[in-house]
Design an enzyme around this catalytic site. Structure first.
Site, mmCIF file in Angstrom:
data_model
loop_
_atom_site.group_PDB
_atom_site.id
_atom_site.type_symbol
_atom_site.label_atom_id
_atom_site.label_comp_id
_atom_site.label_asym_id
_atom_site.label_seq_id
_atom_site.Cartn_x
_atom_site.Cartn_y
_atom_site.Cartn_z
ATOM 1 N N LYS A 13 0.844 -1.221 0.000
ATOM 2 C CA LYS A 13 0.000 0.000 0.000
ATOM 3 C C LYS A 13 0.872 1.261 0.000
ATOM 4 C CE LYS A 13 -2.161 -1.088 3.853
ATOM 5 N NZ LYS A 13 -1.541 -2.380 4.198
ATOM 6 N N ARG A 88 -10.206 0.726 7.940
ATOM 7 C CA ARG A 88 -9.756 -0.628 8.266
ATOM 8 C C ARG A 88 -10.851 -1.450 8.915
ATOM 9 N NH1 ARG A 88 -3.902 0.369 8.562
ATOM 10 N NH2 ARG A 88 -2.886 -1.619 8.829
ATOM 11 N N ARG A 127 11.676 -5.366 4.498
ATOM 12 C CA ARG A 127 11.599 -3.942 4.838
ATOM 13 C C ARG A 127 12.377 -3.653 6.122
ATOM 14 N NH1 ARG A 127 5.828 -1.479 5.575
ATOM 15 N NH2 ARG A 127 5.879 -2.693 7.507
ATOM 16 N N ARG A 139 10.356 -0.592 12.690
ATOM 17 C CA ARG A 139 9.022 -0.449 13.284
ATOM 18 C C ARG A 139 8.816 -1.465 14.410
ATOM 19 N NH1 ARG A 139 4.592 0.182 8.533
ATOM 20 N NH2 ARG A 139 3.449 -1.097 10.011
ATOM 21 N N ARG A 150 -1.301 -8.724 13.179
ATOM 22 C CA ARG A 150 -1.775 -7.739 12.185
ATOM 23 C C ARG A 150 -2.539 -8.449 11.063
ATOM 24 N NH1 ARG A 150 3.859 -5.262 10.949
ATOM 25 N NH2 ARG A 150 2.858 -4.105 9.274
HETATM 26 P P1 AP5 Z 1 4.806 -1.520 1.885
HETATM 27 O O1 AP5 Z 1 4.501 -0.722 0.683
HETATM 28 O O2 AP5 Z 1 5.489 -0.831 3.009
HETATM 29 O O3 AP5 Z 1 3.516 -2.291 2.400
HETATM 30 P P2 AP5 Z 1 2.267 -1.755 3.211
HETATM 31 O O4 AP5 Z 1 1.091 -2.458 2.709
HETATM 32 O O5 AP5 Z 1 2.233 -0.279 3.220
HETATM 33 O O6 AP5 Z 1 2.671 -2.332 4.646
HETATM 34 P P3 AP5 Z 1 2.472 -1.744 6.093
HETATM 35 O O7 AP5 Z 1 3.216 -2.705 6.988
HETATM 36 O O8 AP5 Z 1 2.862 -0.326 6.200
HETATM 37 O O9 AP5 Z 1 0.962 -1.904 6.265
HETATM 38 P P4 AP5 Z 1 0.120 -1.936 7.542
HETATM 39 O O10 AP5 Z 1 -1.234 -1.820 7.050
HETATM 40 O O11 AP5 Z 1 0.389 -3.085 8.445
HETATM 41 O O12 AP5 Z 1 0.729 -0.707 8.387
HETATM 42 P P5 AP5 Z 1 0.155 0.716 8.762
HETATM 43 O O13 AP5 Z 1 1.313 1.587 8.931
HETATM 44 O O14 AP5 Z 1 -0.952 1.114 7.909
HETATM 45 O O15 AP5 Z 1 5.692 -2.770 1.397
HETATM 46 C C1 AP5 Z 1 6.281 -3.659 2.291
HETATM 47 C C2 AP5 Z 1 7.627 -4.180 1.712
HETATM 48 O O16 AP5 Z 1 7.356 -4.922 0.550
HETATM 49 C C3 AP5 Z 1 8.604 -3.082 1.285
HETATM 50 O O17 AP5 Z 1 9.894 -3.494 1.561
HETATM 51 C C4 AP5 Z 1 8.387 -2.945 -0.228
HETATM 52 O O18 AP5 Z 1 9.529 -2.499 -0.885
HETATM 53 C C5 AP5 Z 1 8.024 -4.370 -0.584
HETATM 54 N N1 AP5 Z 1 7.080 -4.452 -1.704
HETATM 55 C C6 AP5 Z 1 5.955 -3.701 -1.918
HETATM 56 N N2 AP5 Z 1 5.323 -4.091 -3.046
HETATM 57 C C7 AP5 Z 1 6.056 -5.116 -3.537
HETATM 58 C C8 AP5 Z 1 5.905 -5.929 -4.709
HETATM 59 N N3 AP5 Z 1 4.897 -5.788 -5.551
HETATM 60 N N4 AP5 Z 1 6.855 -6.891 -4.936
HETATM 61 C C9 AP5 Z 1 7.905 -7.061 -4.060
HETATM 62 N N5 AP5 Z 1 8.116 -6.304 -2.955
HETATM 63 C C10 AP5 Z 1 7.189 -5.350 -2.698
HETATM 64 O O19 AP5 Z 1 -0.492 0.397 10.225
HETATM 65 C C11 AP5 Z 1 0.307 0.070 11.322
HETATM 66 C C12 AP5 Z 1 -0.541 -0.011 12.575
HETATM 67 O O20 AP5 Z 1 -1.151 1.260 12.858
HETATM 68 C C13 AP5 Z 1 -1.725 -0.980 12.535
HETATM 69 O O21 AP5 Z 1 -1.353 -2.312 12.844
HETATM 70 C C14 AP5 Z 1 -2.648 -0.396 13.596
HETATM 71 O O22 AP5 Z 1 -2.221 -0.679 14.889
HETATM 72 C C15 AP5 Z 1 -2.470 1.116 13.370
HETATM 73 N N6 AP5 Z 1 -3.451 1.642 12.381
HETATM 74 C C16 AP5 Z 1 -3.138 2.238 11.203
HETATM 75 N N7 AP5 Z 1 -4.255 2.603 10.562
HETATM 76 C C17 AP5 Z 1 -5.298 2.234 11.347
HETATM 77 C C18 AP5 Z 1 -6.700 2.328 11.217
HETATM 78 N N8 AP5 Z 1 -7.265 2.870 10.122
HETATM 79 N N9 AP5 Z 1 -7.476 1.842 12.221
HETATM 80 C C19 AP5 Z 1 -6.918 1.303 13.332
HETATM 81 N N10 AP5 Z 1 -5.590 1.187 13.514
HETATM 82 C C20 AP5 Z 1 -4.779 1.637 12.527
#
Ligand code: AP5
Length: 267
Positions: A13, A88, A127, A139, A150
């Protein structure tokens, strides 16, 4: 342009959101980044979110909805935004609908990055080591135990949003297993497709060849012939329906002709 990026942790994402901000000149609104910034700054929200995030659970809906409501009201979000990690849960999606409706705004698409769960551990691990190599702090939730939670939270609370946006007609599904540039190209394709030619709900924007292979794999050999027969039966049924329609037309014409003749006879 107002978009949602939907998918499990590590599906890509953030990676795709960054590219879309450059392409469309719109802001990326990542609730994860905002919460991490709040944790770092030690704000009351940050203090509340710290442990929840480290455990891999979701922060309460009212907290994130308030953050997003405030953020989309900022001037830089006027041209549009990409929501990365929000909504979410179904209540968050409903709150977003209300927020947009109050502003008279709509959603262009909810893009689902579809991936096999097996790849997530590998991506998160990658990552984490990249961040370490750059001298950045890894992280708190990028470890196998938190990731497990997660993914579980995604299955339970976020995955229902796929149906939610499918029912709204805004879901676009893209194959997130492809290389990064191919995923970007697939997103471009679904966004640039004319409005009437929406991708069929739930259908991944995968290359045509892959679709053929998938069809061959899933169609049991024994079913192929009956499918052909079913096609013939359908053709016969269509022919019959056409014959009934012509017969009906003939009756209508005959009745009309009789009425005209009768009127003529009367004078
Ligand atoms: P990356 O692009 O970083 O993936 P991502 O989907 O953004 O992963 P996140 O871990 O950031 O998602 P998340 O939803 O768990 O975290 P968030 O910060 O939102 O890619 C990952 C890796 O893969 C990278 O190394 C990249 O280079 C590689 N990659 C990408 N695409 C690729 C491809 N096609 N091929 C190969 N490699 C690839 O949330 C964190 C926490 O915050 C949650 O757990 C929760 O506690 C809280 N939170 C956030 N939003 C909410 C909400 N709306 N409601 C409640 N709690 C929330």
């Amino acid at each position: 342009m107002r978009l949602i990026l939907l998918g499990p942790p590590g599906c890509g994402k953030g990676t795709q959101a960054q590219r879309l901000t450059e392409k469309y000149g719109i802001v990326q609104l990542s609730t994860g980044d905002m919460l991490r910034a709040a944790v770092k700054a030690g704000t009351p929200i940050g203090q509340k979110a710290h442990d929840i995030m480290a455990r891999g659970e979701l922060v309460p809906d009212d907290v994130v909805v308030a953050i997003i409501a405030e953020r989309i009201a900022q001037p830089d979000a006027k041209n549009g935004f990409i929501l990365d990690g929000f909504p979410r849960t179904v209540p968050q999606a409903e709150a977003l609908d209300r927020l947009l409706e109050e502003k008279g705004l709509g959603l262009d698409a909810a893009i689902e990055l579809k991936v096999d769960e097996g790849i997530l551990h590998h991506r998160i691990q990658k990552r984490a080591s990249e961040m370490k190599a750059r001298g950045e702090t890894v992280r708190a939730d990028d470890n196998p135990e938190a990731l497990e939670k997660r993914v579980h939270a995604y299955r339970l609370q976020t995955a229902p949003l796929v149906s939610y946006y499918r029912n709204h007609g805004s879901l676009r599904t893209v194959d997130g297993m492809a290389p990064i540039l191919d995923v970007s190209a697939a997103i471009d394709r679904v966004l640039e497709a004319p409005k009437g030619a929406k991708a069929k709900p739930g259908k991944a924007a995968v290359p045509a060849r892959a679709k053929v292979v998938a069809r061959k794999r899933t169609a049991p050999a024994g079913r192929r012939k009956p499918a052909k027969r079913a096609g013939k039966a359908k053709a016969r049924a269509t022919g019959k329906a056409r014959a009934v329609r012509s017969a009906r037309k003939r009756v209508v014409k005959k009745t009309r002709r009789k009425a005209i003749n009768k009127a003529r006879r009367r004078g």
